[in-house]
Design a protein around this motif. Structure first.
Motif, PDB file in Angstrom:
ATOM      1  N   MET A 191       0.997  -0.989   0.151  1.00  0.00           N
ATOM      2  CA  MET A 191      -0.038  -0.026  -0.026  1.00  0.00           C
ATOM      3  C   MET A 191       0.846   1.311  -0.012  1.00  0.00           C
ATOM      4  SD  MET A 191      -3.464  -1.182   2.174  1.00  0.00           S
ATOM      5  CE  MET A 191      -4.694  -0.395   1.188  1.00  0.00           C
ATOM      6  N   SER A 192       0.813   2.309   0.945  1.00  0.00           N
ATOM      7  CA  SER A 192       1.386   3.521   0.725  1.00  0.00           C
ATOM      8  C   SER A 192       2.990   3.250   1.081  1.00  0.00           C
ATOM      9  CB  SER A 192       0.848   4.406   1.848  1.00  0.00           C
ATOM     10  OG  SER A 192       0.918   4.069   3.100  1.00  0.00           O
ATOM     11  N   PHE A 207      -5.189   6.909   4.526  1.00  0.00           N
ATOM     12  CA  PHE A 207      -5.410   6.602   3.325  1.00  0.00           C
ATOM     13  C   PHE A 207      -5.491   5.188   2.992  1.00  0.00           C
ATOM     14  CE2 PHE A 207      -4.160   5.829  -1.002  1.00  0.00           C
ATOM     15  CZ  PHE A 207      -5.067   6.645  -1.661  1.00  0.00           C
ATOM     16  N   ASP A 208      -4.638   4.416   3.348  1.00  0.00           N
ATOM     17  CA  ASP A 208      -4.641   3.060   3.293  1.00  0.00           C
ATOM     18  C   ASP A 208      -6.023   2.241   3.612  1.00  0.00           C
ATOM     19  OD1 ASP A 208      -2.172   3.124   2.118  1.00  0.00           O
ATOM     20  OD2 ASP A 208      -1.244   2.416   3.859  1.00  0.00           O
ATOM     21  N   PHE A 211      -9.076   3.079   1.702  1.00  0.00           N
ATOM     22  CA  PHE A 211      -8.858   2.294   0.536  1.00  0.00           C
ATOM     23  C   PHE A 211      -9.541   0.835   0.717  1.00  0.00           C
ATOM     24  CE2 PHE A 211      -7.264   0.074  -3.155  1.00  0.00           C
ATOM     25  CZ  PHE A 211      -7.191   1.107  -4.072  1.00  0.00           C
ATOM     26  N   ASP A 214     -13.171   1.100   1.166  1.00  0.00           N
ATOM     27  CA  ASP A 214     -13.948   1.569   0.099  1.00  0.00           C
ATOM     28  C   ASP A 214     -13.787   0.492  -0.828  1.00  0.00           C
ATOM     29  OD1 ASP A 214     -14.929   3.489   1.450  1.00  0.00           O
ATOM     30  OD2 ASP A 214     -13.763   5.124   0.519  1.00  0.00           O
ATOM     31  N   LEU A 215     -13.053  -0.337  -0.975  1.00  0.00           N
ATOM     32  CA  LEU A 215     -13.264  -1.672  -1.978  1.00  0.00           C
ATOM     33  C   LEU A 215     -14.530  -2.174  -1.646  1.00  0.00           C
ATOM     34  CD1 LEU A 215      -9.531  -3.171  -1.786  1.00  0.00           C
ATOM     35  CD2 LEU A 215     -10.556  -1.985  -3.863  1.00  0.00           C
ATOM     36  N   LEU A 222     -12.775   5.018  -5.377  1.00  0.00           N
ATOM     37  CA  LEU A 222     -11.719   4.626  -5.857  1.00  0.00           C
ATOM     38  C   LEU A 222     -11.225   4.548  -7.434  1.00  0.00           C
ATOM     39  CD1 LEU A 222     -11.160   1.866  -3.317  1.00  0.00           C
ATOM     40  CD2 LEU A 222     -10.813   3.988  -3.015  1.00  0.00           C
ATOM     41  N   MET A 225     -10.572   8.075  -8.825  1.00  0.00           N
ATOM     42  CA  MET A 225      -9.407   8.656  -7.998  1.00  0.00           C
ATOM     43  C   MET A 225      -8.269   8.993  -9.180  1.00  0.00           C
ATOM     44  SD  MET A 225      -6.983   7.444  -4.817  1.00  0.00           S
ATOM     45  CE  MET A 225      -8.516   6.985  -3.832  1.00  0.00           C
ATOM     46  N   TYR A 230      -3.156   9.616  -5.522  1.00  0.00           N
ATOM     47  CA  TYR A 230      -2.288   8.394  -5.193  1.00  0.00           C
ATOM     48  C   TYR A 230      -1.093   9.135  -4.780  1.00  0.00           C
ATOM     49  CZ  TYR A 230      -5.661   4.858  -6.833  1.00  0.00           C
ATOM     50  OH  TYR A 230      -6.674   4.221  -7.068  1.00  0.00           O
ATOM     51  N   SER A 234      -0.175   8.601  -0.803  1.00  0.00           N
ATOM     52  CA  SER A 234       0.404   7.421  -0.725  1.00  0.00           C
ATOM     53  C   SER A 234       1.669   7.156  -0.993  1.00  0.00           C
ATOM     54  CB  SER A 234      -0.662   6.286  -1.184  1.00  0.00           C
ATOM     55  OG  SER A 234      -0.623   6.283  -2.764  1.00  0.00           O
ATOM     56  N   MET A 241      -1.507   0.557  -5.923  1.00  0.00           N
ATOM     57  CA  MET A 241      -2.969   0.211  -5.663  1.00  0.00           C
ATOM     58  C   MET A 241      -3.990   0.199  -6.876  1.00  0.00           C
ATOM     59  SD  MET A 241      -3.341   1.668  -1.706  1.00  0.00           S
ATOM     60  CE  MET A 241      -2.514   2.920  -2.010  1.00  0.00           C
TER      61      MET A 241
END
Length: 279
Positions: A191-192, A207-208, A211, A214-215, A222, A225, A230, A234, A241
């Protein structure tokens, strides 16, 4: 016919592979990372997938700055383990499913996605670290793999929306394959994290975790975005991602979250992991 039964996302931090290969999974630093994948190892034993469509990015092993396709598919019967500068990881070669890969390539290209067909390539930690995390130490891999390589190295990478749409096209391709196969699709990377410059070492847990949430709860956010978000939120490598959105797009509108894990740090990156079921 073939069917996609689950979507899995996971980071592919190269240092995880080093810890795994050197049997340091119980070290105090690494134990929490590997423990976070205990659940999915049992899940895979129960699910017994036949094929994994594995979305990852190459790290100058099969491709380099002289030629980087936006999207590429491996159509070989077998993929060698790449030497990333320190020798090959001590892993068995990765078996491919050339028939399914060729079918996906044909279907997706006729669906108006420009996909580069690669008939011979070595695969690096972007693909092998997730396999090690999900299946542990093996003499041979229990599944076949169709690699989908995505450019997230050289600007411009594909948009999240384009990745999502590719996932939808891959799902249509899988569903039209006549053989009875249990197929999973994995999105890897992130991730980030940022590996260079004044922000090297950046990790953005807020942020991670948004994410990951919200998946399931707001994938449309997303999907739309922008690259700059990003990069800003991140880090320069957090753009990886977008590959998770290929996985998510292949699962359809609604999913059930089966498992989630997040841990900081692993080397200089955050580790994220989620398992989803299409509903």
């Amino acid at each position: 016919m073939a069917r996609i039964t689950a979507g899995i996302a996971a980071s592919h931090v190269p240092a995880i592979g080093v810890a795994f290969d050197n049997k340091r999974t119980s070290d105090p630093y690494w134990a929490p990372v590997f423990k976070g994948f205990d659940w999915v190892k049992e899940f895979e034993k129960d699910e017994k997938p036949d094929v994994i469509v594995l979305v990852y990015n190459d790290h100058a092993s099969a491709f380099d700055l002289s030629m980087i396709p936006t999207f590429a598919i491996g159509c070989a019967d077998e993929f060698a383990i790449a030497d990333e500068g320190f020798g090959q990881r001590p892993l068995p070669p990765v078996p491919g499913h050339a028939d399914l890969a060729a079918h996906i390539a044909q279907s997706v290209i006729l669906d108006e996605f420009d996909l580069t067909v690669v008939n011979e390539m070595a695969v690096d930690h972007g693909l092998t670290v997730p396999l090690s995390l999900m299946f542990g130490e093996v003499d041979k891999w229990p599944v076949k793999v169709v690699p989908i390589a995505v450019n997230v190295v050289q600007f411009p990478p594909p948009t999240g929306n384009r990745c999502w749409s590719l996932g939808e096209a891959i799902a249509r391709a899988v569903e039209s394959f006549p053989e009875d196969l249990n197929v999973q699709i994995w999105g890897t990377g992130g991730m980030s994290h940022q590996l260079q410059g004044p922000r090297a070492g950046l990790i953005n847990a807020q942020f991670d975790n948004a994410f990951l949430r919200d998946l399931v709860s707001d994938p449309q956010r997303l999907r739309l975005m922008k690259h700059i978000e990003y990069l800003r939120e991140s880090g320069s490598e957090g753009i990886e991602m977008v590959m998770w959105l290929i996985m998510r797009g292949a699962l359809g509108s609604n999913v059930e979250e089966l498992h989630r894990f997040y841990h900081v740090p692993a080397s200089n990156a955050a580790v994220g992991h989620i398992v989803l079921r299409p509903t």
